[in-house]
Every structure is written in C-alpha cells, then in structure tokens.
Design an enzyme around this catalytic site. Sequence first.
Site, PDB file in Angstrom:
ATOM      1  N   ALA A  61       0.864  -1.181   0.000  1.00 29.92           N
ATOM      2  CA  ALA A  61       0.000   0.000   0.000  1.00 29.92           C
ATOM      3  C   ALA A  61       0.898   1.227   0.000  1.00 29.92           C
ATOM      4  O   ALA A  61       1.815   1.337   0.818  1.00 29.92           O
ATOM      5  CB  ALA A  61      -0.908  -0.004   1.228  1.00 29.92           C
ATOM      6  N   VAL A  87       4.618  -1.255   3.265  1.00 24.56           N
ATOM      7  CA  VAL A  87       4.503   0.163   2.922  1.00 24.56           C
ATOM      8  C   VAL A  87       5.296   0.434   1.654  1.00 24.56           C
ATOM      9  O   VAL A  87       6.493   0.144   1.576  1.00 24.56           O
ATOM     10  CB  VAL A  87       5.010   1.047   4.076  1.00 24.56           C
ATOM     11  CG1 VAL A  87       4.863   2.523   3.710  1.00 24.56           C
ATOM     12  CG2 VAL A  87       4.250   0.730   5.357  1.00 24.56           C
ATOM     13  N   LYS A  88       4.629   1.011   0.684  1.00 21.86           N
ATOM     14  CA  LYS A  88       5.250   1.287  -0.610  1.00 21.86           C
ATOM     15  C   LYS A  88       5.674   2.751  -0.646  1.00 21.86           C
ATOM     16  O   LYS A  88       4.850   3.656  -0.464  1.00 21.86           O
ATOM     17  CB  LYS A  88       4.246   0.987  -1.717  1.00 21.86           C
ATOM     18  CG  LYS A  88       4.824   0.744  -3.087  1.00 21.86           C
ATOM     19  CD  LYS A  88       3.700   0.282  -4.018  1.00 21.86           C
ATOM     20  CE  LYS A  88       4.207  -0.005  -5.417  1.00 21.86           C
ATOM     21  NZ  LYS A  88       3.066  -0.354  -6.317  1.00 21.86           N
ATOM     22  N   ILE A  89       6.966   2.982  -0.870  1.00 18.22           N
ATOM     23  CA  ILE A  89       7.534   4.330  -0.819  1.00 18.22           C
ATOM     24  C   ILE A  89       8.366   4.579  -2.070  1.00 18.22           C
ATOM     25  O   ILE A  89       9.175   3.727  -2.457  1.00 18.22           O
ATOM     26  CB  ILE A  89       8.410   4.493   0.443  1.00 18.22           C
ATOM     27  CG1 ILE A  89       7.542   4.427   1.702  1.00 18.22           C
ATOM     28  CG2 ILE A  89       9.202   5.796   0.402  1.00 18.22           C
ATOM     29  CD1 ILE A  89       8.330   4.514   2.998  1.00 18.22           C
TER      30      ILE A  89
END
Length: 226
Positions: A61, A87-89
Amino acid sequence: MKFFLDTADLDEIAEAASWGALAGVTTNPTLYARVGGSLADFNAHIKRICDIVGPACPVSAESLAMTRDELVADGRELAAIAPNVVVKIPTMVEGLAATRTLADEGIRVNMTLCFTVPQAMLAARAGARYISPFVGRFDDISEDGIAHVANIVNAIGNYDFTDNTVGGEQIEIIAASIRSADHVTQCALMGSDIATVPFGVLKKIVSHPLTDRGIESFIKDWEKVK
C-alpha cells in the site's frame, strides 16, 4: 519466481487467489482510482484485500507523502491495517530516510519507482524489504526495460543485505510495470524474485493455443471412447 497481482480490484484479486498461485498484491494510487476508490475508504479497502489473500501474502500500500516525517507517519498507519501490509515508498531522498526509520521499527517497505542500479543499492542499504524496478516504463521511452531490471537483480544478488532488513529477511526484487507474457518470461529467466502483473497479463500467461488445441483433441477422443 513468485506472482503478485498489480491491481486494487477486489474481484480480480479474489479470482486470482482462487487459482492457488498468487503470492501477493501490489497497489498504487492509479490502480485505486480506477476502481472508484475514495481517500476516506483507502485503509478499509487495503484491509479487504488483506482479508482476501490471507496473512501469508504481502500487500503493498503506497504513501504519497513527500517528507520523511509524513512518510513515516503514513507508513505506521498503513502497517497497522494488517500484519501483511508492506509500505510502498518512492525511491527518493526522503523515501530512503523514511525507509530506514520504518525498517528499524520492524515495518517492511517496498521501494518503488526504482530505475537504476545505484537507486536499488541505496534502497537496499536503507532497509527496503522489496525493491520494484519498472520494466514497461523503460520500454515507453525506447530503452530496454528487461536489461535494466536484470542489472538490478545481478547487482543486489552480489551482496548480503540481511543485516539491514526487517527480521534479517532477504531482499526480493519485484519486476513491476509488466506489460506482456514475454516480460514475465524474461524476468523469470533473469532470476527476478517476483513479477507483479495486471490481471489481464496473468490470464494470458495461463493460456496457450497448443494447450487449448490439446484439450479440444482430448475431449474429441474421449467422446469416441464413450
């Protein structure tokens, strides 16, 4: 090579999960917008995806915050949705700093929009659990996306980054922006750990004209036996 589904469509995810070969899901703001999602429902939507695929499948996400503090805050909130949320960064300076903080807190990060070996190496040193180089977007500018991803796979494979990652897990390369069955084939041959593919591509790689012809032939022959 593992298969992730690159979508936010719950029906597509449920169907792919029923095949028994799905290992994870990746989402992004564009994919979420395509299913008519709203900002207020985003966290609940990610939770629904997690419920469909189960705790063994990571679900990426994405945070679109621009500062490290905002990225960290978003990352903590997203990670609290379910244990399998990643967590997509984006790969950028602020993203590297946020990734280091989140990894130190035991939160897994997928560094996305990665295009070069140096970017991938920095992401690995910052503690990323997954690194997502994009294939198709290189092709869009007439460069060889497969070659770029292969370079990243080879470079990361030269080193041991387990001291940097959450729980000492091995970094995995996610070949992203996959546009065709040939992309999937080439990524598998180069040793990419994961290919994240749209549902349409996933359906295409299951099928082959010779398979269809063989099934048809078997059915006709079985009818003769009857």
